[in-house]
Design a protein around this motif. Sequence first.
Motif, PDB file in Angstrom:
ATOM      1  N   VAL A 142       0.918  -1.294   0.061  1.00  0.00           N
ATOM      2  CA  VAL A 142      -0.060  -0.063   0.101  1.00  0.00           C
ATOM      3  C   VAL A 142       0.899   1.215   0.007  1.00  0.00           C
ATOM      4  N   VAL A 143       2.015   1.343   0.881  1.00  0.00           N
ATOM      5  CA  VAL A 143       2.852   2.235   0.983  1.00  0.00           C
ATOM      6  C   VAL A 143       3.526   2.540  -0.444  1.00  0.00           C
ATOM      7  N   GLY A 144       3.684   1.571  -1.418  1.00  0.00           N
ATOM      8  CA  GLY A 144       4.414   1.763  -2.497  1.00  0.00           C
ATOM      9  C   GLY A 144       3.293   2.433  -3.583  1.00  0.00           C
ATOM     10  N   MET A 196       1.539   7.155  -6.192  1.00  0.00           N
ATOM     11  CA  MET A 196       0.410   8.352  -6.618  1.00  0.00           C
ATOM     12  C   MET A 196       0.730   9.723  -6.255  1.00  0.00           C
ATOM     13  N   LEU A 197       1.594   9.853  -5.168  1.00  0.00           N
ATOM     14  CA  LEU A 197       2.014  11.190  -4.868  1.00  0.00           C
ATOM     15  C   LEU A 197       3.248  11.726  -5.666  1.00  0.00           C
ATOM     16  N   GLU A 198       3.942  10.756  -6.532  1.00  0.00           N
ATOM     17  CA  GLU A 198       4.768  11.213  -7.367  1.00  0.00           C
ATOM     18  C   GLU A 198       4.162  11.667  -8.532  1.00  0.00           C
ATOM     19  N   LEU A 199       3.410  11.211  -8.999  1.00  0.00           N
ATOM     20  CA  LEU A 199       2.261  11.399 -10.344  1.00  0.00           C
ATOM     21  C   LEU A 199       1.452  12.807  -9.864  1.00  0.00           C
ATOM     22  N   LYS A 200       1.025  12.923  -8.664  1.00  0.00           N
ATOM     23  CA  LYS A 200       0.315  14.171  -8.395  1.00  0.00           C
ATOM     24  C   LYS A 200       0.436  14.586  -7.039  1.00  0.00           C
ATOM     25  N   SER A 237       0.063  17.058  -5.499  1.00  0.00           N
ATOM     26  CA  SER A 237      -1.286  17.897  -4.451  1.00  0.00           C
ATOM     27  C   SER A 237      -2.091  16.986  -3.973  1.00  0.00           C
ATOM     28  N   LEU A 238      -1.941  15.662  -3.931  1.00  0.00           N
ATOM     29  CA  LEU A 238      -2.867  14.818  -3.116  1.00  0.00           C
ATOM     30  C   LEU A 238      -2.374  14.742  -1.912  1.00  0.00           C
ATOM     31  N   ALA A 239      -1.059  15.131  -1.468  1.00  0.00           N
ATOM     32  CA  ALA A 239      -0.550  15.225   0.083  1.00  0.00           C
ATOM     33  C   ALA A 239      -1.218  16.179   0.747  1.00  0.00           C
ATOM     34  N   ALA A 240      -1.717  17.292   0.102  1.00  0.00           N
ATOM     35  CA  ALA A 240      -2.508  18.135   0.807  1.00  0.00           C
ATOM     36  C   ALA A 240      -4.016  17.767   1.230  1.00  0.00           C
TER      37      ALA A 240
END
Length: 93
Positions: A77-79, A84-88, A90-93
């Motif tokens: 799941v972490v991978g 996903m965060l590398e691709l986008k 802004s998901l981190a916010a």
Amino acid sequence: AAGNFSDSYRIHSPGKAYNVITVGSFHDETENDTSDDILASYSCYVEIDDAAEKPDLVAHGYINSVDAGTSFATPNVVGIIALMLELKPSLAA
């Protein structure tokens, strides 16, 4: 990782926090049919009003028909989240 067989299958901190993604493990009876995928019997959970509040999601926790547990499911799941965060970002916010 939600944990395995601990304290009556209850998830402990930090896994209970609202801002933490808690990963459980599922058991897959047959690889080609997702209708039989269930929360693994050893995977901890938090139940509120007859519904599972945690884990937030589950991943495959078996390897070669051996119970590996939530610690095996969590890195998968972490991978995916990292990709996903590398691709986008802004998901981190």
